[in-house]
Design a protein around this motif. Sequence first.
Motif, PDB file in Angstrom:
ATOM      1  N   HIS A  24       0.877  -1.229   0.029  1.00 21.44           N
ATOM      2  CA  HIS A  24       0.206  -0.065  -0.118  1.00 21.44           C
ATOM      3  C   HIS A  24       0.843   0.998  -0.061  1.00 21.44           C
ATOM      4  CE1 HIS A  24      -3.432  -2.189   0.997  1.00 21.44           C
ATOM      5  NE2 HIS A  24      -2.729  -2.863   1.747  1.00 21.44           N
ATOM      6  N   VAL A  25       0.662   2.261  -1.099  1.00 24.57           N
ATOM      7  CA  VAL A  25       1.365   3.477  -0.960  1.00 24.57           C
ATOM      8  C   VAL A  25       0.513   4.645  -0.645  1.00 24.57           C
ATOM      9  CG1 VAL A  25       2.640   5.035  -2.421  1.00 24.57           C
ATOM     10  CG2 VAL A  25       3.260   2.503  -2.541  1.00 24.57           C
ATOM     11  N   LYS A  55      -3.243   8.372   8.004  1.00 27.20           N
ATOM     12  CA  LYS A  55      -4.259   7.293   7.100  1.00 27.20           C
ATOM     13  C   LYS A  55      -3.004   6.120   7.003  1.00 27.20           C
ATOM     14  CE  LYS A  55      -6.360   6.361   2.777  1.00 27.20           C
ATOM     15  NZ  LYS A  55      -7.493   5.566   3.193  1.00 27.20           N
ATOM     16  N   ALA A  56      -1.878   6.433   6.884  1.00 30.44           N
ATOM     17  CA  ALA A  56      -0.927   5.616   6.705  1.00 30.44           C
ATOM     18  C   ALA A  56      -0.806   4.657   8.008  1.00 30.44           C
ATOM     19  CB  ALA A  56       0.514   5.820   6.341  1.00 30.44           C
ATOM     20  N   ARG A  57      -0.695   5.235   9.063  1.00 32.90           N
ATOM     21  CA  ARG A  57      -0.868   4.547  10.485  1.00 32.90           C
ATOM     22  C   ARG A  57      -1.815   3.787  10.658  1.00 32.90           C
ATOM     23  NH1 ARG A  57       2.318   4.087  15.098  1.00 32.90           N
ATOM     24  NH2 ARG A  57       0.807   3.492  16.943  1.00 32.90           N
ATOM     25  N   ALA A  58      -3.073   4.222  10.383  1.00 29.35           N
ATOM     26  CA  ALA A  58      -4.303   3.458  10.568  1.00 29.35           C
ATOM     27  C   ALA A  58      -4.435   2.317   9.439  1.00 29.35           C
ATOM     28  CB  ALA A  58      -5.626   4.612  10.325  1.00 29.35           C
ATOM     29  N   ARG A  59      -3.801   2.436   8.378  1.00 29.47           N
ATOM     30  CA  ARG A  59      -3.708   1.268   7.415  1.00 29.47           C
ATOM     31  C   ARG A  59      -2.668   0.204   7.826  1.00 29.47           C
ATOM     32  NH1 ARG A  59      -4.554   0.974   1.897  1.00 29.47           N
ATOM     33  NH2 ARG A  59      -5.952   2.515   2.159  1.00 29.47           N
ATOM     34  N   LYS A  60      -1.493   0.654   8.519  1.00 25.96           N
ATOM     35  CA  LYS A  60      -0.602  -0.486   9.014  1.00 25.96           C
ATOM     36  C   LYS A  60      -1.339  -1.162  10.372  1.00 25.96           C
ATOM     37  CE  LYS A  60       3.067   0.302  12.470  1.00 25.96           C
ATOM     38  NZ  LYS A  60       3.896   1.476  13.021  1.00 25.96           N
ATOM     39  N   GLN A  61      -2.017  -0.384  11.125  1.00 28.12           N
ATOM     40  CA  GLN A  61      -2.765  -0.877  12.270  1.00 28.12           C
ATOM     41  C   GLN A  61      -3.730  -1.889  12.052  1.00 28.12           C
ATOM     42  OE1 GLN A  61      -4.025   2.372  14.658  1.00 28.12           O
ATOM     43  NE2 GLN A  61      -2.067   2.317  16.025  1.00 28.12           N
ATOM     44  N   SER A  62      -4.649  -1.488  10.893  1.00 30.12           N
ATOM     45  CA  SER A  62      -5.523  -2.526  10.507  1.00 30.12           C
ATOM     46  C   SER A  62      -4.954  -4.107   9.947  1.00 30.12           C
ATOM     47  CB  SER A  62      -6.320  -1.642   9.065  1.00 30.12           C
ATOM     48  OG  SER A  62      -5.607  -1.602   8.073  1.00 30.12           O
ATOM     49  N   ARG A  63      -3.652  -3.926   9.604  1.00 32.80           N
ATOM     50  CA  ARG A  63      -3.141  -5.038   9.152  1.00 32.80           C
ATOM     51  C   ARG A  63      -2.314  -5.838  10.305  1.00 32.80           C
ATOM     52  NH1 ARG A  63      -2.119  -5.653   3.693  1.00 32.80           N
ATOM     53  NH2 ARG A  63      -0.224  -6.959   4.474  1.00 32.80           N
ATOM     54  N   GLY A  64      -2.333  -4.987  11.640  1.00 30.12           N
ATOM     55  CA  GLY A  64      -1.697  -5.775  12.954  1.00 30.12           C
ATOM     56  C   GLY A  64      -0.361  -5.197  12.914  1.00 30.12           C
ATOM     57  N   GLY A  69       3.977  -5.243  13.225  1.00 34.26           N
ATOM     58  CA  GLY A  69       4.856  -6.001  12.440  1.00 34.26           C
ATOM     59  C   GLY A  69       4.567  -5.605  10.909  1.00 34.26           C
ATOM     60  N   GLN A  70       3.932  -4.691  10.481  1.00 35.83           N
ATOM     61  CA  GLN A  70       3.479  -4.527   9.262  1.00 35.83           C
ATOM     62  C   GLN A  70       4.056  -3.265   8.641  1.00 35.83           C
ATOM     63  OE1 GLN A  70       2.036  -7.077   7.046  1.00 35.83           O
ATOM     64  NE2 GLN A  70       2.290  -8.286   8.992  1.00 35.83           N
ATOM     65  N   ASP A  71       5.171  -2.661   9.228  1.00 31.70           N
ATOM     66  CA  ASP A  71       5.698  -1.316   8.831  1.00 31.70           C
ATOM     67  C   ASP A  71       6.093  -1.332   7.379  1.00 31.70           C
ATOM     68  OD1 ASP A  71       5.512  -0.878  11.377  1.00 31.70           O
ATOM     69  OD2 ASP A  71       7.189   0.145  11.618  1.00 31.70           O
ATOM     70  N   ASP A  72       6.529  -2.578   6.996  1.00 32.92           N
ATOM     71  CA  ASP A  72       7.203  -2.757   5.405  1.00 32.92           C
ATOM     72  C   ASP A  72       6.101  -2.935   4.696  1.00 32.92           C
ATOM     73  OD1 ASP A  72       9.786  -2.548   6.748  1.00 32.92           O
ATOM     74  OD2 ASP A  72       9.924  -4.780   6.580  1.00 32.92           O
ATOM     75  N   LYS A  73       4.993  -3.078   4.969  1.00 37.58           N
ATOM     76  CA  LYS A  73       3.847  -3.157   3.984  1.00 37.58           C
ATOM     77  C   LYS A  73       3.074  -1.857   3.610  1.00 37.58           C
ATOM     78  CE  LYS A  73       4.269  -7.625   4.276  1.00 37.58           C
ATOM     79  NZ  LYS A  73       4.949  -8.380   3.190  1.00 37.58           N
ATOM     80  N   ILE A  74       3.286  -0.746   4.197  1.00 37.08           N
ATOM     81  CA  ILE A  74       2.716   0.572   4.076  1.00 37.08           C
ATOM     82  C   ILE A  74       3.824   1.454   3.608  1.00 37.08           C
ATOM     83  CG2 ILE A  74       1.137   2.240   4.864  1.00 37.08           C
ATOM     84  CD1 ILE A  74       0.119  -0.595   4.702  1.00 37.08           C
ATOM     85  N   LEU A  75       3.704   2.296   2.834  1.00 39.71           N
ATOM     86  CA  LEU A  75       4.814   3.264   2.442  1.00 39.71           C
ATOM     87  C   LEU A  75       3.899   4.653   2.272  1.00 39.71           C
ATOM     88  CD1 LEU A  75       7.563   4.655   1.546  1.00 39.71           C
ATOM     89  CD2 LEU A  75       6.677   3.901  -0.704  1.00 39.71           C
ATOM     90  N   CYS A  76       4.353   5.732   2.970  1.00 42.34           N
ATOM     91  CA  CYS A  76       3.709   7.149   2.781  1.00 42.34           C
ATOM     92  C   CYS A  76       4.631   8.021   2.045  1.00 42.34           C
ATOM     93  CB  CYS A  76       3.568   7.603   4.356  1.00 42.34           C
ATOM     94  SG  CYS A  76       2.785   9.271   4.053  1.00 42.34           S
ATOM     95  N   ILE A  77       4.450   8.465   1.152  1.00 45.27           N
ATOM     96  CA  ILE A  77       5.088   9.500   0.008  1.00 45.27           C
ATOM     97  C   ILE A  77       4.467  10.990   0.259  1.00 45.27           C
ATOM     98  CG2 ILE A  77       5.933   9.662  -2.105  1.00 45.27           C
ATOM     99  CD1 ILE A  77       5.735   7.131  -2.911  1.00 45.27           C
ATOM    100  N   TYR A 133       2.798   7.648  16.773  1.00 42.78           N
ATOM    101  CA  TYR A 133       2.764   8.549  15.190  1.00 42.78           C
ATOM    102  C   TYR A 133       3.597   8.049  14.145  1.00 42.78           C
ATOM    103  CZ  TYR A 133      -0.001  11.732  18.554  1.00 42.78           C
ATOM    104  OH  TYR A 133      -0.812  12.169  19.125  1.00 42.78           O
ATOM    105  N   SER A 134       4.339   7.031  14.645  1.00 43.60           N
ATOM    106  CA  SER A 134       5.515   6.578  13.412  1.00 43.60           C
ATOM    107  C   SER A 134       4.611   5.673  12.405  1.00 43.60           C
ATOM    108  CB  SER A 134       6.381   5.912  14.150  1.00 43.60           C
ATOM    109  OG  SER A 134       7.255   5.260  13.250  1.00 43.60           O
ATOM    110  N   VAL A 135       5.311   5.758  11.194  1.00 43.00           N
ATOM    111  CA  VAL A 135       4.666   4.812  10.250  1.00 43.00           C
ATOM    112  C   VAL A 135       5.800   4.277   9.343  1.00 43.00           C
ATOM    113  CG1 VAL A 135       2.646   6.355   9.632  1.00 43.00           C
ATOM    114  CG2 VAL A 135       4.777   6.738   8.448  1.00 43.00           C
ATOM    115  N   GLY A 136       7.010   3.924  10.132  1.00 45.60           N
ATOM    116  CA  GLY A 136       8.160   3.226   9.611  1.00 45.60           C
ATOM    117  C   GLY A 136       8.913   3.998   8.762  1.00 45.60           C
ATOM    118  N   GLY A 137       8.562   5.307   8.774  1.00 45.07           N
ATOM    119  CA  GLY A 137       9.496   6.378   7.786  1.00 45.07           C
ATOM    120  C   GLY A 137       8.618   6.604   6.619  1.00 45.07           C
ATOM    121  N   SER A 138       8.458   7.889   6.430  1.00 43.85           N
ATOM    122  CA  SER A 138       7.811   8.356   5.155  1.00 43.85           C
ATOM    123  C   SER A 138       9.076   8.634   4.356  1.00 43.85           C
ATOM    124  CB  SER A 138       6.942   9.487   5.626  1.00 43.85           C
ATOM    125  OG  SER A 138       6.077   9.526   6.555  1.00 43.85           O
TER     126      SER A 138
END
Length: 886
Positions: free
Chosen positions: A197-198, A280-289, A291-299, A325-330
């Motif tokens: 997800h981007v 939105k990226a953080r909420a998407r990340k949380q919806s996946r559980g 340890g899913q930081d690598d599945k979501i990228l915020c640009i 508030y972190s999303v694993g890096g934007s």
Amino acid sequence: MFCARLLPSSRLIWGRVRRKGEIKLRRLSTEQEDRHLKELVACYRHNGHAKAKIDPLDLSYRSSREIDDAVEKVKSLSSAGSFRGLVHNDGLKNLDELVDYLEHVYCNRLGLEIHQLSSEEEKSWLIREFEESATKFQLSSNERKRMAEQLIKSQAFDTFLGKKFGHIKRYSAEGAESLLSFMSAAVNYAAKDGVEHVIVGMPHRGRLNLLVDLFELPPEVLFYKMQGNSLVPPDIHAFGDVLSHIATSVDLKCNDKSVHVSMLPNSSHLEAVNPVAVGKARARKQSRGNGQDDKILCILCHGDAAFPGQGIVAETLNMAQLPQYSVGGSLHIIVNNQLGFTTLAEMGRSTQYASDLAKFIGIPIFHVNGDYPEEVVRACQLAIKYRTLFKRDVMIDMICYRQWGHNELDDPSLTQPLMYNRISSRQSVPNLYAQEIATAGLVSEEEMKQKEKEYSDCLNRALSSTGQFQPQETPCRNHWSSMVQPSKNATVWDTGYPIDALKLIGVKSVNHETLSLHPRLLKSHVEPRLKQIENGSSIDWATAEALAIGSLLHQGFNVRISGQDVGRGTFSHRHATFIDHSTNESYVPLNNLVPKQKGFLEVANSPLSEEAVLGFEYGMSIESPMNLVIWEAQFGDFFNGAQIPIDAFVSSGETKWLLQSGLVMLLPHGMDGAGPEHSSCRIERFLQLCDSDEDALDGDRVNMCVANPTTPAQYFHLLRRQMIRNFRKPLVVASPKLILRSPLATSSLMDFAPGSTFQTVIGDSVPSKTVKKVIFCSGKHFYALNEFRQEKDISDTAIVRLESICPFPSEELKKELAKYETGTEFVWSQEEHQNMGPWSFVYRRFQRQLNVNLMYAGRAPLAAPAVGDAKTHRKEHEQVLQTTFL
């Protein structure tokens, strides 16, 4: 006498000995020479960006005195020293080759800035990868051809729009076409790293190019809009937005993988979308559980003037590494036009680079010449690899230019003649790159021209088909499909909950397991709550909130509450998070109601920010209807630090972009002598933002709800209603301060039982036939009025509370008014000043919808929300009460 010359790192470069008026170089040892060579390399690594050829317009001479001095000093050494291990190139034979190599790597079209990083591990990794990529990075022939076609398509797209829609501002990518190369590379490289997800937040520049040329928006949709039509179907209650704010959501194929890309709608406050996208990226990340930081990228795409100029950028950057508030890096890119509207860079910022603001969070910055799309792609690859490995933000500063000024109807040569003389005399980025690959023998210039013509023909066909186009946008898609657009009718929802379950939640909400709690907390919070639950009476505000949140968690909803010190609460009333008094360990009791609990509560003590934090919470709220997102201001008036996201997103997001949001804003409110800044949440401002009709009866179709509840049970039902309804609306709650613990403002546990609901109007028990005056009021003011009535033994006056201000409860008020005899006097009383509070909103509706002329009783108009001294406040308070009743 011995003298020393120092580099910026304060290391000795060479020694000099003064003898008989002469200065002679002292021969240095091989060990010393090696050290100086290492310092030369370090100087390039830290300062090479200052000398790099990153300005496509060559408007300023770029050099580094530190590098020049270092080279001169090292060349004065008696021998070359050893080069092995200095850089990632063991083939160097002499000093000249070393300098040439360092110039090629660090002072070319891509510069690296890393001195602001505190981690030596990250610095070493970046240096190694940067040096290796300088010689090893190479796109395949097919990749280069595809990129050339993409750039030519972008140019053809802008040329086509310029001819067919020359009267429309389109904020083209001309001069910054490499943005498409960057975005394409970002999605593809991210897909290789497992991103699924981007989420993209960006302003106007190049937006239309990305939408059509990369994110597969059908061009006929764009043309239909450019012809002045609405993209909102006629049966949908919304009014759309301008061309440069539209968004898309699409699945893109990246080799054998699929990546979902969401480009968020933006506002004309260019950087306001930043925290929304991150949220939105953080909420998407949380919806996946987890340890899913690598599945979501915020640009996040930025403008070079807006990035340092708008405070929301710094506020958003500050959240990057905060745990909640972190999303694993934007991934950030500045589309650096070297111009802000018509203001040159040196007049619009006080820093060397537009990107300098990002240094304060210690992230790497790549400066790249936008004329060289392959270098832009190399920077993107390095940035993605860094972000994936270190889970941190990373910045690309792409220096480019605007072909046509701020927009296509602008004449930038009026204020930047030198810049636009150079721009007008140069070839475009797509043409330059087409020539480059033609020279390499990959494709001929004629083939590129044919590709451009074919795409123009395709756009012409799309334009001719717009007459048959019909908007198909639906208000709720994908995981929002269970939501609907509300009707004009007001609906009542059973928001009660089983008493046994509430008792369990109440007890569990203060269960502290083996934690050692502060004795004062046990006495003032835990023990009273247990007593309230046991007795089923005197339920206070904080307990009602815990019951509401706990019941929603019990049903499987997720809840997040954020703000400054919300875990404790500004008034030390909430304590949703317990802290062990001896170990500092934190514990959230409501996350442990039952085994295998589905709903999760996130308590986020926010940074000292309103604008970015509220934008972030809004972004979380639009991700899923299963998330109740609550933001609490430290004091009600602090919301005005977030006025831009309130105006641009919260109050208008649905009518502009069909985005529903159930965001709750808790704004502590009440005139209690606290002075101008901590009294009013300025209810009048929110009511002014509501699209409630003065003449028509209000139903659920208003853009947002504004409530001023007077009991804990009412607050309980408001929060539950947010999630029980089959639609989502933002909710503004004028929440209490003084009555948080008042024994007068409590509820019975039965007020929360099944069958109970939020009451938009609360009438009075005074016998209606004895009533000569009816006082309408809202919120905390009711308790002051009721106390005065009791003290003065007034028996012929009723007090009616408006719990919901918007939607205006016309039908309920009609029922209430029907109780009273003809000739009854009707008064609106409020503690706020006349130009504030609900007065200007309610009196016209009473008059037009209910045919009631209200008298006003309250404070006189004032410039500030409240007076600044206690004596005047008390005098005003007494006058309000006297005027209301007498």
